[in-house]
Design a protein around this motif. Structure first.
Motif, PDB file in Angstrom:
ATOM      1  N   THR A 199     -12.269  -2.356   1.650  1.00  0.00           N
ATOM      2  CA  THR A 199     -11.860  -0.967   1.872  1.00  0.00           C
ATOM      3  C   THR A 199     -13.024   0.011   1.827  1.00  0.00           C
TER       4      THR A 199
ATOM      5  N   GLN B 106     -10.755  -2.356  -4.211  1.00  0.00           N
ATOM      6  CA  GLN B 106      -9.985  -3.236  -3.320  1.00  0.00           C
ATOM      7  C   GLN B 106     -10.894  -3.762  -2.222  1.00  0.00           C
TER       8      GLN B 106
ATOM      9  N   TYR C  94       0.844  -1.185   0.000  1.00  0.00           N
ATOM     10  CA  TYR C  94       0.000   0.000   0.000  1.00  0.00           C
ATOM     11  C   TYR C  94       0.891   1.250   0.000  1.00  0.00           C
TER      12      TYR C  94
HETATM   13  N1  ARG Z   1      -8.075   3.654   3.422  1.00  0.00           N
HETATM   14  C1  ARG Z   1      -8.768   2.518   2.956  1.00  0.00           C
HETATM   15  C2  ARG Z   1      -9.565   1.854   4.044  1.00  0.00           C
HETATM   16  O1  ARG Z   1      -9.349   2.085   5.189  1.00  0.00           O
HETATM   17  C3  ARG Z   1      -7.858   1.480   2.296  1.00  0.00           C
HETATM   18  C4  ARG Z   1      -6.809   0.902   3.186  1.00  0.00           C
HETATM   19  C5  ARG Z   1      -6.090  -0.271   2.570  1.00  0.00           C
HETATM   20  N2  ARG Z   1      -4.859  -0.479   3.230  1.00  0.00           N
HETATM   21  C6  ARG Z   1      -3.962  -1.472   3.013  1.00  0.00           C
HETATM   22  N3  ARG Z   1      -2.826  -1.442   3.638  1.00  0.00           N
HETATM   23  N4  ARG Z   1      -4.236  -2.446   2.208  1.00  0.00           N
HETATM   24  O2  ARG Z   1     -10.401   1.070   3.791  1.00  0.00           O
END
Ligand code: ARG
Length: 270
Positions: A158, A155, A51
């Motif tokens: 998220t 993703q 990330y």
């Molecule tokens: N900020 C987003 C959330 O809290 C995405 C975080 C994804 N982080 C990661 N390290 N894969 O949902």
């Protein structure tokens, strides 16, 4: 009769069991300042790779990034070193990893949400983020409506996924939302045209564009007003206090700004 290999294997298993029985298990300890840790001498951090620019492996395989640098400050304050565990985001945001003692703290570019606050205790916010729609350079997409009949990548687990699913439902959009297990899979899907566009946090796209100039462009932004926080197990007030103190110190002595410039680039907004 047991074969030779089998005998050796049985013996090895017995020795392992015996050793496991005798070895003193590391049940962690408490730092001089009264912070409980799951492993003596380490601040164990759960994160979900990759990330970037918050956490990703550098050329040598070391996990680096903005979150890593900030948590290093906490570790230094506690007189220990940070140990990073890479684990799926679901276990992080649900509180399971912290509850089960997989780690002391979660640092994963994670947005503070009311739902997550029920299962995690968040630090003070350390980063402001929004969502952004990315496309392969040259594609004429500016809105979600223009993705009608197309596939849109997100993703899994998220806030970006939640935001898009809500938009698609509310606006009754004819968009097929496809969830990928991590950022790498999402970016791969976008660059190989398995999806028409992809949504993730803006700083992550900015970083991708820096690393792969000319391939992908940000087509639109969605001002979701998100803020990232580090998380500890519910009730771990001692560690939370240390985290907030380290953050406050970094903000007042210029360290935060310096790290922001190194990892993110633009000026800090907090
Ligand atoms: N900020 C987003 C959330 O809290 C995405 C975080 C994804 N982080 C990661 N390290 N894969 O949902």
């Amino acid at each position: 009769m047991l074969g030779r290999t089998r005998k050796v294997a049985v013996l090895a298993a017995a020795v392992t069991l015996a050793l496991a029985g005798c070895a003193k298990e590391d049940t962690g300890g408490t730092t001089a300042s009264g912070v409980p840790l799951i492993k003596t001498g380490s601040l164990t951090t759960c994160t979900h790779l990759p990330y970037a620019p918050f956490q990703s492996k550098d050329a040598a395989g070391k996990v680096v990034g903005f979150d890593v640098a900030l948590i290093d400050l906490v570790a230094t304050k506690l007189g220990v070193t940070q140990a990073i565990v890479d684990t799926p985001f679901e276990g992080i945001k649900s509180g399971t990893d912290l509850e089960s003692g997989k780690c002391d703290i979660a640092a994963a570019g994670m947005t503070i949400t009311d739902e997550r606050k029920k299962v995690l205790d968040f630090s003070d916010p350390y980063f402001d983020a929004t969502q952004a729609l990315a496309v392969v350079t040259g594609k004429e997409v500016k809105t979600l409506e223009q993705l009608a009949g197309k596939r849109l990548g997100v993703q899994g687990g998220t806030t970006g996924e939640d935001y898009i699913k809500t938009q698609v439902a509310e606006k009754k959009l004819d968009v097929e939302v496809v969830s990928y297990k991590d950022l790498a899979a999402l970016q791969q899907a976008l660059s190989t045209n398995q999806v028409e566009a992809a949504v993730n946090d803006l700083p992550v796209w900015n970083e991708y564009i820096k690393a792969n100039p000319g391939k992908v462009a940000v087509a639109a932004g969605f001002d979701t007003g998100e803020q990232y926080g580090f998380a500890v197990k519910k009730g771990n007030a001692a560690l939370l206090k240390a985290v907030n103190e380290a953050l406050a110190a970094a903000k007042s002595d210029g360290t935060y700004e310096k790290l922001y410039a190194t990892w993110i680039g633009d000026k800090p907004t907090v």
